[in-house]
Design a protein around this motif. Structure first.
Motif: not given
Lengths: 122, 122
Positions: B111-112, B115, B119
């Motif tokens: 998930q990171w 992200q 961004a």
């Protein structure tokens, strides 16, 4: 078609390389705008980045986002990756490439670290 | 008093070490259960981990969470860190230590990465 390529250093330790491959597989299973997610290495193991890029293009990628899976901006991040980007752009002029900052530079990293520090299983 | 210690490898490149120090500073500014957040290195620069642990204890830490700021589980993660934990526990028997998995093993890592890939500034 948008694709994401996770770029890692590569290790002599097969399990470390497998961690990266597993991560790419997990990413592929998450909903996102990326139809295809691959991984490539700089050194010591395969697939190397140019081959990984080529594989994504073969699968129909027209936009490839390159995400350096590095915590620190060493020589690999600051010199090798821009060079690899230039090579990829030359080899695939019809594809749009976007080289992101290395993961360690993510603005959200402090929050991610706290999430990990406070995760229930710890 | 709970403290968090970010553990990184350490680099010959001063800017890489500074990235870790800056990250610890940013973490300190976020609200969390950790009253104090430090950083320590394994090699090539200071503060070394035992000194960083000592500094946290001097500041009153009674529970120290050790977070390995590594993406891959190489020898440092699998061998050096458990040894450092044992040394820290011996040097500070009154303190409770908790050695977390390395950051790359975080369940939230996929998930990171998404992200970061999505961004806005990228």
């Amino acid at each position: 078609m948008k694709a994401l390529l996770l770029i890692a250093h590569g290790s002599r330790k097969a399990s470390s390389n497998q961690e990266v491959a597993d991560l790419a597989s997990k990413l592929q299973q998450l909903p996102s705008e990326f139809s295809c997610i691959g991984h490539g290495f700089l050194e010591l193991t395969t697939p190397k980045v140019p081959d990984a890029v080529h594989a994504l293009v073969e699968q129909g990628a027209t936009h490839i986002t390159l995400l350096p899976y590095f915590l620190a901006a060493g020589m690999h991040v600051s010199e090798d990756l821009p060079e690899l980007l230039a090579q990829a752009q030359k080899a695939h002029p019809e594809v749009t490439f976007n080289l992101l900052e290395h993961l360690g530079a993510a603005e959200l990293m402090p929050q991610w670290i706290l999430q990990q520090a406070l995760a229930p299983k710890n």
